[in-house]
Write an enzyme that holds these catalytic residues in place. Structure first.
Site, PDB file in Angstrom:
ATOM      1  N   ASP A   1       0.818  -1.170  -0.025  1.00 21.84           N
ATOM      2  CA  ASP A   1      -0.031  -0.318  -0.218  1.00 21.84           C
ATOM      3  C   ASP A   1       1.045   1.326   0.052  1.00 21.84           C
ATOM      4  O   ASP A   1       1.686   1.412   0.735  1.00 21.84           O
ATOM      5  CB  ASP A   1      -0.965   0.003   1.169  1.00 21.84           C
ATOM      6  CG  ASP A   1      -1.683   1.117   1.437  1.00 21.84           C
ATOM      7  OD1 ASP A   1      -2.672   1.449   0.312  1.00 21.84           O
ATOM      8  OD2 ASP A   1      -1.644   2.064   2.226  1.00 21.84           O
TER       9      ASP A   1
ATOM     10  N   ASP B   1      -2.467   2.026   7.134  1.00 25.61           N
ATOM     11  CA  ASP B   1      -1.962   1.461   5.635  1.00 25.61           C
ATOM     12  C   ASP B   1      -1.399   0.094   5.989  1.00 25.61           C
ATOM     13  O   ASP B   1      -1.483  -0.849   4.744  1.00 25.61           O
ATOM     14  CB  ASP B   1      -0.578   2.090   5.614  1.00 25.61           C
ATOM     15  CG  ASP B   1      -0.780   3.649   5.263  1.00 25.61           C
ATOM     16  OD1 ASP B   1      -1.954   4.018   4.904  1.00 25.61           O
ATOM     17  OD2 ASP B   1       0.128   4.484   5.399  1.00 25.61           O
TER      18      ASP B   1
ATOM     19  N   GLU C   1      -2.119  -1.617  -5.951  1.00 23.71           N
ATOM     20  CA  GLU C   1      -3.420  -1.159  -6.123  1.00 23.71           C
ATOM     21  C   GLU C   1      -3.267  -0.517  -7.516  1.00 23.71           C
ATOM     22  O   GLU C   1      -2.338   0.109  -8.080  1.00 23.71           O
ATOM     23  CB  GLU C   1      -3.702  -0.076  -5.332  1.00 23.71           C
ATOM     24  CG  GLU C   1      -3.741  -0.447  -3.740  1.00 23.71           C
ATOM     25  CD  GLU C   1      -4.454   0.642  -2.725  1.00 23.71           C
ATOM     26  OE1 GLU C   1      -5.320   0.680  -2.402  1.00 23.71           O
ATOM     27  OE2 GLU C   1      -3.256   1.294  -2.575  1.00 23.71           O
TER      28      GLU C   1
END
Length: 373
Positions: free
Chosen positions: A185, A349, A269
């Site tokens: 992340d 996170d 992501e």
């Protein structure tokens, strides 16, 4: 696989003058070809094609002998660049972008590279010889592998010269097999935090250089346009920006190598970075973090090492609890995930990276749209 090798080069004044002359001729051809396309479209309602413009190069050389000094494949590459710019423009129109970006005429400082293909150059050890230009001494930081397809000479805004070799059939250097998988992340406060709770701090190179940049840009704004002092001030600003870019690239390469060596599958992501940069409060911090460049580095390094990088949908990765799967809404300012259902407490996170790992592992099949390797 195809790979590009970039090297800094050292040249004498004669070779540099010849390079600048080639760049000026290529820039002139680019502008002439663009003007021709525009005028023909206004007269007939349709533009001239790439191959029609290429067929007119012999006539151009007869009318203007200075074009004979530049290799024919180099001139063809100029027309191919223009054609690529038009194809991108039409594609953006088709996708209905707010700013399609019509191809623009190139000013003197906006055309900084020319490309050679199979002929017109010779590589001997650490030296590259180009016909009608001169000799380039290369700083070979790594050996060139594969079959060289194109050679690109590029001038930076600070006056440095680089040579890029684009090679095919580069052998894949596979690393030792490992079943390890990880989710990453990315963020602003910390550059990234993975599913194993490893946190890498954001160096924020641009933020650290803002004071110097502001001072040099104020000095540049006070100089008279066209003067030598303004050009010297411009180079100082360009050097400051160049240092930030080099620091950022060095950091991103090291982080990408760290993950590629240790993990077989990396889940990241699928962020809409262009949309995120529109946030006027966070745009500079997001741009300085360079998540897009980091993902691109991961992709080509994974392909070279036989690893896999997988994109997952980012929706809800920060809001869903990684322990029980329940949705726990929280604003961006809340940095700690506290689940009222399973009582899980951990960094926001870290929770997101665990969700990214879980989503990536749950994909039934790895499609080409999600996989980088």
């Amino acid at each position: 696989m195809r790979k590009t090798y970039l090297y800094q080069t050292k040249i004498n004044k004669t070779t540099e003058a010849n390079c600048n002359q080639w760049l000026e001729i290529c820039r002139t051809l680019y502008n002439l070809a663009l003007e021709q396309r525009i005028s023909i479209y206004k007269q007939h309602g349709k533009s001239i094609s790439l191959y029609q413009q290429m067929s007119q190069l012999p006539e151009l050389k007869q009318s203007f002998p200075e074009f004979k000094t530049v290799g024919s494949q180099c001139l063809q590459d100029v027309l191919q660049r223009l054609d690529k710019a038009f194809k991108g423009f039409y594609q953006r129109l088709k996708e209905r972008h707010s700013k399609a970006g019509f191809p623009r005429f190139k000013s003197k400082n906006r055309y900084d590279s020319f490309t050679l293909k199979q002929s017109g150059w010779r590589l001997e050890g650490r030296c590259l010889y180009i016909k009608n230009v001169g000799r380039f001494k290369l700083f070979l930081s790594r050996p060139i592998e594969g079959d060289i397809k194109t050679v690109t000479i590029r001038r930076t805004s600070t006056g440095k010269w680089f040579i890029a070799f684009s090679c095919d059939n580069v052998p894949v250097k596979k690393l030792s097999d490992t079943p390890a998988e990880i989710g990453i992340d990315v963020g602003i406060k910390s550059f990234c935090l993975d599913s194993e709770a490893n946190q890498i701090q954001n160096p924020k190179h641009l933020e650290k250089s803002l004071k110097l940049l502001r001072r040099r840009q104020r000095s540049l704004s006070r100089k008279k346009k066209g003067s030598r002092r303004r050009n010297k001030a411009r180079i100082l600003v360009a050097k400051a920006h160049e240092k930030v870019v080099n620091q950022r690239k060095d950091f991103l390469h090291k982080v990408a190598n760290l993950y590629i060596k240790a993990y077989n599958t990396i889940y990241v992501e699928d962020l809409n970075i262009k949309g995120m940069i529109r946030n006027r409060y966070l745009s500079r911090s997001i741009a300085d973090s360079s998540w897009g460049m980091f993902f691109n580095l991961l992709s080509y390094k994974a392909a070279e090492a036989g690893r896999t990088v997988v994109k997952v949908t980012p929706n809800g990765t920060s809001q869903i609890c990684s322990g029980c799967g329940e949705k726990v809404p929280k604003s961006l300012s809340v940095r700690v995930h506290q689940c009222p259902f399973c009582k899980l407490v951990l960094d926001r996170d870290h929770n997101a990276s665990l969700n990214i790992l879980r989503l990536g592992q749950s994909l039934p099949a790895l499609s080409t749209e999600r996989v980088f390797a």
